[in-house]
Design a protein around this motif. Structure first.
Motif, short mmCIF file in Angstrom:
data_model
loop_
_atom_site.label_atom_id
_atom_site.label_comp_id
_atom_site.label_asym_id
_atom_site.label_seq_id
_atom_site.Cartn_x
_atom_site.Cartn_y
_atom_site.Cartn_z
N PRO A 87 13.58 -4.41 -25.59
CA PRO A 87 14.50 -6.03 -25.21
C PRO A 87 16.32 -5.60 -24.70
O PRO A 87 16.11 -4.39 -24.31
CB PRO A 87 14.57 -6.93 -26.77
N PRO A 88 16.95 -6.42 -23.95
CA PRO A 88 17.82 -6.38 -23.37
C PRO A 88 19.24 -6.00 -24.40
O PRO A 88 18.78 -5.80 -25.84
CB PRO A 88 18.57 -7.39 -23.32
N GLU A 89 19.63 -4.24 -24.29
CA GLU A 89 20.89 -3.88 -25.09
C GLU A 89 21.44 -4.52 -24.86
O GLU A 89 21.96 -4.14 -23.91
CB GLU A 89 19.97 -2.52 -24.99
N SER A 90 22.87 -5.10 -25.66
CA SER A 90 24.37 -5.52 -25.65
C SER A 90 24.97 -4.07 -25.83
O SER A 90 24.76 -3.41 -26.84
CB SER A 90 24.91 -7.02 -26.81
N ASN A 91 26.06 -4.52 -24.86
CA ASN A 91 27.24 -3.41 -25.53
C ASN A 91 28.24 -4.26 -25.80
O ASN A 91 29.42 -2.95 -26.09
CB ASN A 91 27.84 -2.39 -23.67
N GLY A 92 28.52 -5.27 -26.49
CA GLY A 92 29.61 -6.21 -27.33
C GLY A 92 30.43 -6.25 -26.09
O GLY A 92 30.05 -6.62 -25.01
N LEU A 93 31.75 -6.26 -26.97
CA LEU A 93 32.20 -7.41 -26.14
C LEU A 93 33.67 -5.80 -25.28
O LEU A 93 33.39 -5.14 -25.59
CB LEU A 93 33.47 -8.30 -26.65
N ILE A 94 33.85 -6.10 -23.36
CA ILE A 94 34.25 -5.23 -22.75
C ILE A 94 35.10 -5.69 -22.26
O ILE A 94 34.24 -6.67 -21.52
CB ILE A 94 32.96 -4.42 -22.30
N ALA A 95 36.26 -5.15 -21.76
CA ALA A 95 37.70 -5.45 -21.19
C ALA A 95 36.33 -5.08 -19.13
O ALA A 95 35.63 -4.25 -18.87
CB ALA A 95 38.73 -4.45 -20.72
N HIS A 96 36.48 -6.47 -18.58
CA HIS A 96 36.11 -6.33 -17.08
C HIS A 96 37.09 -6.00 -16.42
O HIS A 96 37.91 -7.80 -16.54
CB HIS A 96 34.85 -6.80 -17.17
N VAL A 97 37.18 -6.60 -14.43
CA VAL A 97 37.92 -6.43 -14.10
C VAL A 97 37.07 -7.21 -12.19
O VAL A 97 36.08 -6.64 -12.53
CB VAL A 97 38.83 -6.27 -13.63
N LEU A 98 37.24 -8.03 -11.69
CA LEU A 98 36.97 -7.88 -10.26
C LEU A 98 37.06 -7.50 -9.30
O LEU A 98 38.40 -7.81 -8.82
CB LEU A 98 36.48 -9.67 -10.20
N ILE A 99 36.44 -6.87 -8.99
CA ILE A 99 37.10 -6.00 -7.42
C ILE A 99 36.06 -5.93 -6.55
O ILE A 99 34.72 -5.86 -6.35
CB ILE A 99 37.40 -4.28 -7.62
N ASP A 100 36.44 -6.83 -5.19
CA ASP A 100 35.65 -6.60 -4.34
C ASP A 100 34.39 -7.82 -4.70
O ASP A 100 33.45 -7.26 -3.80
CB ASP A 100 36.03 -5.36 -3.38
N GLY A 101 35.03 -7.90 -5.24
CA GLY A 101 32.76 -9.15 -5.39
C GLY A 101 32.64 -8.20 -6.23
O GLY A 101 31.32 -9.41 -6.63
N GLU A 102 32.70 -7.30 -7.10
CA GLU A 102 31.53 -6.52 -7.79
C GLU A 102 32.52 -6.58 -9.42
O GLU A 102 33.98 -6.53 -9.38
CB GLU A 102 31.56 -5.30 -7.65
N ILE A 103 32.07 -6.58 -10.19
CA ILE A 103 32.72 -5.89 -11.31
C ILE A 103 32.54 -5.05 -12.07
O ILE A 103 31.89 -4.15 -11.37
CB ILE A 103 32.03 -6.88 -12.77
N VAL A 104 34.23 -4.74 -12.49
CA VAL A 104 34.01 -3.18 -12.75
C VAL A 104 34.38 -2.72 -14.87
O VAL A 104 35.00 -4.11 -14.68
CB VAL A 104 35.16 -2.26 -12.53
N ILE A 105 33.67 -2.25 -15.29
CA ILE A 105 34.08 -1.96 -17.09
C ILE A 105 34.98 -0.97 -16.84
O ILE A 105 34.22 0.35 -16.61
CB ILE A 105 33.13 -2.42 -17.46
N ARG A 106 34.86 -0.76 -18.18
CA ARG A 106 35.70 0.48 -18.87
C ARG A 106 34.05 0.70 -19.89
O ARG A 106 34.07 -0.07 -20.55
CB ARG A 106 36.96 1.15 -19.53
N THR A 107 34.23 2.29 -20.10
CA THR A 107 33.36 2.72 -21.60
C THR A 107 33.38 3.88 -21.83
O THR A 107 34.07 4.40 -21.32
CB THR A 107 31.35 2.43 -20.82
N HIS A 108 32.38 4.08 -22.74
CA HIS A 108 32.98 5.54 -23.56
C HIS A 108 31.71 6.36 -23.11
O HIS A 108 30.70 5.83 -23.17
CB HIS A 108 33.85 5.27 -24.99
N ALA A 109 31.65 7.60 -23.79
CA ALA A 109 31.12 8.74 -23.47
C ALA A 109 29.42 8.29 -24.60
O ALA A 109 28.57 8.59 -24.06
CB ALA A 109 31.43 10.16 -23.77
N GLY A 110 29.36 7.83 -25.94
CA GLY A 110 28.42 7.12 -26.73
C GLY A 110 27.36 6.20 -25.99
O GLY A 110 27.07 5.41 -26.51
#
Length: 133
Positions: free
Chosen positions: A25-48
């Protein structure tokens, strides 16, 4: 690329909920900051994060994810919800990664040394409006 009403609705938001879609089943990664750049979504994440791990192991195409962003007024129940489904790829180019680190401030109090770019293939959404709108 994000275009049209769903793009306009998602554009000013800086928070989303990405989820790995496969394997089910889908696995959520919680609430994450994102930004739209050139029509794509970019998010920051961590090693774990599962998203970091899965995109590291993905084929060139990436890994299928869904990212949901909402803005709903708790009093009026008006607003919108958008779900973007597409392929996520880990950002590995150092200059590009540094750019995304500068643009995105993490919401979590932890080191976020990675970035993932999501190329939208399917965008769905809804607006919650009054009955007379």
């Amino acid at each position: 690329m994000l275009r049209g009403p769903a793009h306009r609705a998602a554009r000013p938001r800086t928070l989303g909920r990405p989820a790995l879609v496969a394997p089910a089943p889908p696995e959520s990664n919680g609430l994450i900051a994102h930004v739209l750049i050139d029509g794509e979504i970019v998010i920051r994440t961590h090693a774990g994060a599962a998203l970091t791990s899965r995109t590291r192991q993905a084929t060139e195409a990436g890994v299928v994810v869904a990212d949901e962003a909402d803005l709903i007024d708790p009093d009026t129940h008006l607003g919108w919800s958008v779900v973007v489904t597409g392929f996520a790829r880990l950002v590995t180019e150092p200059t590009e990664l540094a750019r995304y680190r500068a643009l995105l401030r993490p919401w979590l109090d932890r080191t976020m040394d990675y970035a993932v770019r999501i190329h939208p293939d399917l965008v769905t959404g809804m607006r919650l409006v009054t009955a007379d709108a």
